[in-house]
Motif scaffolding. Structure first.
Motif, short mmCIF file in Angstrom:
data_model
loop_
_atom_site.label_atom_id
_atom_site.label_comp_id
_atom_site.label_asym_id
_atom_site.label_seq_id
_atom_site.Cartn_x
_atom_site.Cartn_y
_atom_site.Cartn_z
N UNK A 26 -57.24 11.79 -20.79
CA UNK A 26 -57.78 12.49 -21.96
C UNK A 26 -56.69 12.78 -23.00
N UNK A 27 -55.79 11.81 -23.15
CA UNK A 27 -54.73 11.93 -24.14
C UNK A 27 -53.55 12.78 -23.74
N UNK A 28 -53.61 13.37 -22.54
CA UNK A 28 -52.53 14.25 -22.07
C UNK A 28 -51.73 13.55 -20.97
N UNK A 29 -50.40 13.70 -20.99
CA UNK A 29 -49.60 13.11 -19.90
C UNK A 29 -49.94 13.77 -18.57
N UNK A 30 -49.83 12.99 -17.52
CA UNK A 30 -50.08 13.50 -16.17
C UNK A 30 -48.88 14.34 -15.72
N UNK A 31 -49.18 15.53 -15.24
CA UNK A 31 -48.14 16.42 -14.72
C UNK A 31 -47.96 16.11 -13.25
N UNK A 32 -46.71 15.88 -12.83
CA UNK A 32 -46.46 15.57 -11.42
C UNK A 32 -45.52 16.61 -10.81
N UNK A 33 -45.89 17.04 -9.63
CA UNK A 33 -45.07 17.92 -8.81
C UNK A 33 -44.53 17.07 -7.66
N UNK A 34 -43.24 17.08 -7.46
CA UNK A 34 -42.60 16.24 -6.45
C UNK A 34 -41.95 17.10 -5.38
N UNK A 35 -42.18 16.72 -4.12
CA UNK A 35 -41.49 17.32 -2.97
C UNK A 35 -40.92 16.19 -2.15
N UNK A 36 -39.63 16.23 -1.90
CA UNK A 36 -38.95 15.22 -1.10
C UNK A 36 -38.45 15.89 0.17
N UNK A 37 -38.87 15.40 1.31
CA UNK A 37 -38.49 16.01 2.58
C UNK A 37 -37.02 15.72 2.91
N UNK A 38 -36.48 16.52 3.81
CA UNK A 38 -35.09 16.29 4.25
C UNK A 38 -34.99 14.95 4.94
N UNK A 39 -36.04 14.55 5.65
CA UNK A 39 -36.04 13.23 6.29
C UNK A 39 -35.98 12.11 5.27
N UNK A 40 -36.68 12.27 4.16
CA UNK A 40 -36.65 11.26 3.11
C UNK A 40 -35.25 11.15 2.52
N UNK A 41 -34.58 12.28 2.36
CA UNK A 41 -33.22 12.27 1.83
C UNK A 41 -32.28 11.54 2.78
N UNK A 42 -32.49 11.69 4.08
CA UNK A 42 -31.67 10.97 5.06
C UNK A 42 -31.94 9.47 4.99
N UNK A 43 -33.22 9.11 4.84
CA UNK A 43 -33.57 7.68 4.73
C UNK A 43 -32.94 7.08 3.48
N UNK A 44 -32.99 7.79 2.36
CA UNK A 44 -32.38 7.29 1.12
C UNK A 44 -30.91 7.00 1.34
N UNK A 45 -30.23 7.90 2.00
CA UNK A 45 -28.80 7.74 2.26
C UNK A 45 -28.56 6.54 3.18
N UNK A 46 -29.36 6.41 4.22
CA UNK A 46 -29.16 5.34 5.20
C UNK A 46 -29.51 3.96 4.64
N UNK A 47 -30.56 3.88 3.82
CA UNK A 47 -31.00 2.58 3.33
C UNK A 47 -30.25 2.12 2.09
N UNK A 48 -29.63 3.04 1.38
CA UNK A 48 -28.84 2.66 0.22
C UNK A 48 -29.65 2.15 -0.96
N UNK A 49 -30.95 2.35 -0.94
CA UNK A 49 -31.81 1.93 -2.06
C UNK A 49 -31.92 3.05 -3.07
N UNK A 50 -33.15 3.28 -3.55
CA UNK A 50 -33.35 4.36 -4.52
C UNK A 50 -32.87 5.70 -3.96
N UNK A 51 -32.33 6.51 -4.85
CA UNK A 51 -31.82 7.82 -4.47
C UNK A 51 -32.68 8.91 -5.13
N UNK A 52 -32.35 10.15 -4.85
CA UNK A 52 -33.15 11.28 -5.32
C UNK A 52 -33.34 11.26 -6.83
N UNK A 53 -32.30 10.94 -7.58
CA UNK A 53 -32.40 10.90 -9.04
C UNK A 53 -33.40 9.85 -9.52
#
Length: 190
Positions: A26-53
């Motif tokens: 309806x012409x308005x941008x979608x508002x997103x709330x993001x929660x990243x688990x501690x496990x996801x942060x460990x996976x990011x570090x281990x896989x070396x792909x996309x990071x939190x930023x």
């Protein structure tokens, strides 16, 4: 609301958040709330792909997973639903059985109790019996359970197109169209 848990497949979450960032309702941008688990942060570090930023740059609001007093932890805070991508087997089990010990699982619990759409996207194989039972329990509680299983009928040219296929199917669950997604036999109708 987008939750990212410790399953392999963080690129799926990045693609979904990127798509949501560019969409309007309806012409308005979608508002997103993001929660990243501690496990996801460990996976990011281990896989070396996309990071939190890579995730947070597309979110309107970012919440710490340990913050059980965040707005999205309450049913009185209205959302249009929640997506967990990737959804690890452990997070699935928590959601399926109402174990809300972190913000991600609490927000999922609230989403179910308020009868809002909850989509869980697993990226795990093979699926042992307990995971299959938890998938069914989550389904019976009101969640939509999907697997990150890209299609090939659109002749993908690269990994980004495979990711975007899953993004489009996920956004379909919320009545949203992913930009640039070509549907099965869409050209036949023109």
């Amino acid at each position: 609301m987008v939750g990212v848990s410790g399953g392999s497949g963080i690129p799926y979450a990045v693609d979904v958040l990127r798509a949501l960032h560019g969409l309007k309702v309806d012409g308005q941008p979608i508002e997103t709330h993001l929660v990243v688990s501690s496990g996801a942060k460990r996976v990011m570090s281990a896989e070396g792909g996309p990071q939190l930023a890579d995730l947070t740059q597309f979110a309107t609001h970012v919440h710490e997973d340990r913050d059980l007093a965040a707005s999205v932890a309450s049913g009185s805070y209205r959302t249009d639903g929640m997506l967990v991508i990737p959804c690890s087997a452990g997070t699935l089990a928590k959601i399926a059985h109402g174990f809300a010990d972190n913000l991600l699982s609490r927000a999922a619990h609230v989403t179910l109790k308020e009868r809002r759409p909850l989509v869980l996207v697993l990226r795990e194989d093979p699926l042992p019996r307990p995971t299959l039972q938890n998938m069914l329990a989550a389904h019976d509680a009101g969640a939509t359970v999907m697997t990150a299983s890209p299609g090939f009928y659109h002749s993908p040219k690269d990994v980004d197109e495979l990711l975007h296929f899953v993004t489009a199917r996920v956004l379909d669950q919320f009545g949203l169209d992913a930009p640039g997604f070509k549907r099965w036999r869409e050209d036949d109708e023109e």
